[in-house]
Design a protein around this motif. Structure first.
Motif, PDB file in Angstrom:
ATOM      1  N   ASP A  88      28.448  39.906 -31.487  1.00 25.66           N
ATOM      2  CA  ASP A  88      30.068  39.906 -31.574  1.00 25.66           C
ATOM      3  C   ASP A  88      30.569  41.178 -32.323  1.00 25.66           C
ATOM      4  OD1 ASP A  88      30.224  37.320 -30.830  1.00 25.66           O
ATOM      5  OD2 ASP A  88      29.886  36.535 -32.971  1.00 25.66           O
ATOM      6  N   GLY A  89      29.601  42.213 -32.343  1.00 27.89           N
ATOM      7  CA  GLY A  89      29.979  43.820 -33.070  1.00 27.89           C
ATOM      8  C   GLY A  89      30.050  43.885 -34.276  1.00 27.89           C
ATOM      9  N   ALA A  90      29.506  42.940 -35.032  1.00 31.92           N
ATOM     10  CA  ALA A  90      29.334  42.963 -36.618  1.00 31.92           C
ATOM     11  C   ALA A  90      28.382  44.430 -36.751  1.00 31.92           C
ATOM     12  CB  ALA A  90      28.980  42.016 -37.106  1.00 31.92           C
ATOM     13  N   ASN A  91      28.545  45.241 -37.791  1.00 34.28           N
ATOM     14  CA  ASN A  91      27.989  45.919 -37.933  1.00 34.28           C
ATOM     15  C   ASN A  91      26.798  45.816 -39.097  1.00 34.28           C
ATOM     16  OD1 ASN A  91      29.427  46.288 -40.588  1.00 34.28           O
ATOM     17  ND2 ASN A  91      30.664  47.946 -39.711  1.00 34.28           N
ATOM     18  N   VAL A  92      26.251  46.620 -39.998  1.00 35.70           N
ATOM     19  CA  VAL A  92      25.286  46.205 -40.904  1.00 35.70           C
ATOM     20  C   VAL A  92      25.806  45.562 -42.050  1.00 35.70           C
ATOM     21  CG1 VAL A  92      23.225  47.053 -42.399  1.00 35.70           C
ATOM     22  CG2 VAL A  92      23.341  47.740 -40.010  1.00 35.70           C
ATOM     23  N   TRP A  93      26.765  46.400 -42.547  1.00 36.19           N
ATOM     24  CA  TRP A  93      27.628  46.037 -43.910  1.00 36.19           C
ATOM     25  C   TRP A  93      28.328  44.802 -43.549  1.00 36.19           C
ATOM     26  CZ3 TRP A  93      27.427  47.110 -48.617  1.00 36.19           C
ATOM     27  CH2 TRP A  93      28.348  46.584 -49.527  1.00 36.19           C
ATOM     28  N   GLN A  94      28.858  44.508 -42.465  1.00 34.68           N
ATOM     29  CA  GLN A  94      29.468  43.177 -42.289  1.00 34.68           C
ATOM     30  C   GLN A  94      28.592  42.034 -42.076  1.00 34.68           C
ATOM     31  OE1 GLN A  94      31.427  44.179 -38.656  1.00 34.68           O
ATOM     32  NE2 GLN A  94      33.603  44.360 -39.657  1.00 34.68           N
ATOM     33  N   ARG A  95      27.282  42.365 -41.615  1.00 28.14           N
ATOM     34  CA  ARG A  95      26.342  41.363 -41.602  1.00 28.14           C
ATOM     35  C   ARG A  95      25.855  40.857 -42.977  1.00 28.14           C
ATOM     36  NH1 ARG A  95      24.135  44.561 -37.389  1.00 28.14           N
ATOM     37  NH2 ARG A  95      22.218  44.882 -38.499  1.00 28.14           N
TER      38      ARG A  95
END
Length: 290
Positions: free
Chosen positions: A189-196
């Motif tokens: 879905d395009g989430a980066n490391v910080w968002q995950r």
């Protein structure tokens, strides 16, 4: 015949009494352990509520005071600025909780999920840090604080324990137990490391975060040796150091000493009572695998 085949098996004679005996022995052992663990605290609480006219050395000892009084707690406040010491301890403990929860969570997530050179060596360093006794590093820590001109400040009390090695390992194992498929869907879905990390991983390990918070608070609140070494001004004393005055000049008044002990333990009991639901959940989440 078919009906007889589905008849539940009856317990063998003598098995039920044996189970009851084993259960009774277990509960008896648990009760003995409970008394051993909470007995000293109950005795301190009882002593703190006894007046000067009541003998605290009676034989057999009496747990319930005849005329309960809170005068001993007022006596603690009259002897030392106990509420200033409580405030200093609260500042140290809250800072320790915040730094450990944030730092241990990020470090644990990095060791568990991120792929970088030296990850295994970094995890081994945290394990080895558990083997080094705190007393072996105190001189180096004190020299560092003095070089940074932080000695005799609450910041110097917080820094050595701001991120505990055990807390990092707990968080790493908690993140290891999370299915990778959850984060893989977030990557698609395009989430980066910080968002995950913030939106998926952290909400899933709330129990372990509570465990880390409790351990960090208890370690900072109960710490005596390091604040005693690094602090020299009584205005900055934490509660454990300040209560030491009760054991010196006023050592004969055990009622006041007991009242000071109860004041020091009460915040720990309140915090654990508020977080116990998350604590027992987190013990399973962040258990160190053998």
């Amino acid at each position: 015949m078919a009906a007889a085949a589905h008849t539940p098996a009856q317990p063998r004679p003598g098995r039920v009494p044996r189970r009851r005996t084993v259960r009774a022995l277990r509960y008896t052992a648990l009760l003995i352990v409970l008394l051993i663990m909470i007995g000293p605290f109950l005795w301190q609480l009882s002593t703190s509520l006894k007046g000067t006219t009541e003998d605290i050395y009676t034989s057999p000892p009496r747990l319930l005071p005849e005329h309960p009084t809170f005068a001993n707690y007022q006596g603690v406040a009259d002897i030392i600025p106990v509420w200033d010491f409580v405030l200093n301890s609260a500042k140290v403990a809250v800072s320790n909780v915040l730094t450990n929860v944030a730092g241990a969570a990020m470090a644990g997530y990095a060791l568990s999920r991120l792929r970088f050179r030296g990850r295994a060596a970094a995890a081994a360093v945290f394990v080895l840090a558990l083997l080094v006794p705190m007393e072996a590093t105190m001189l180096a820590q004190f020299a560092t604080m003095r070089a940074l001109e932080l000695n005799n400040t609450l910041v110097a009390v917080v820094l050595p324990g701001c991120i505990g090695a055990m807390n990092v390992l707990l968080m790493r194992n908690a993140f290891d137990n999370l299915p990778y498929e959850i984060e893989e869907a977030a990557v698609i879905d395009g989430a980066n490391v910080w968002q995950r990390f913030t939106r998926i991983a952290l909400p899933a390990v709330k129990g372990t975060l509570a465990v880390v918070a409790i351990f960090a608070f208890m370690g900072a609140w109960d710490d005596f040796l390091w604040p005693l070494i690094v602090l020299s001004d009584s205005d900055h004393f934490t509660l454990t150091v300040g209560l030491n005055f009760l054991h010196g000049t006023f050592s004969n008044n055990q009622r006041v000493v007991a009242a000071g002990t109860v004041i020091a333990v009460a915040p720990l009991i309140v915090m654990f009572a508020c977080l116990q639901r998350f604590f027992f959940k987190g013990v399973g989440e962040g258990a160190v695998k053998g």
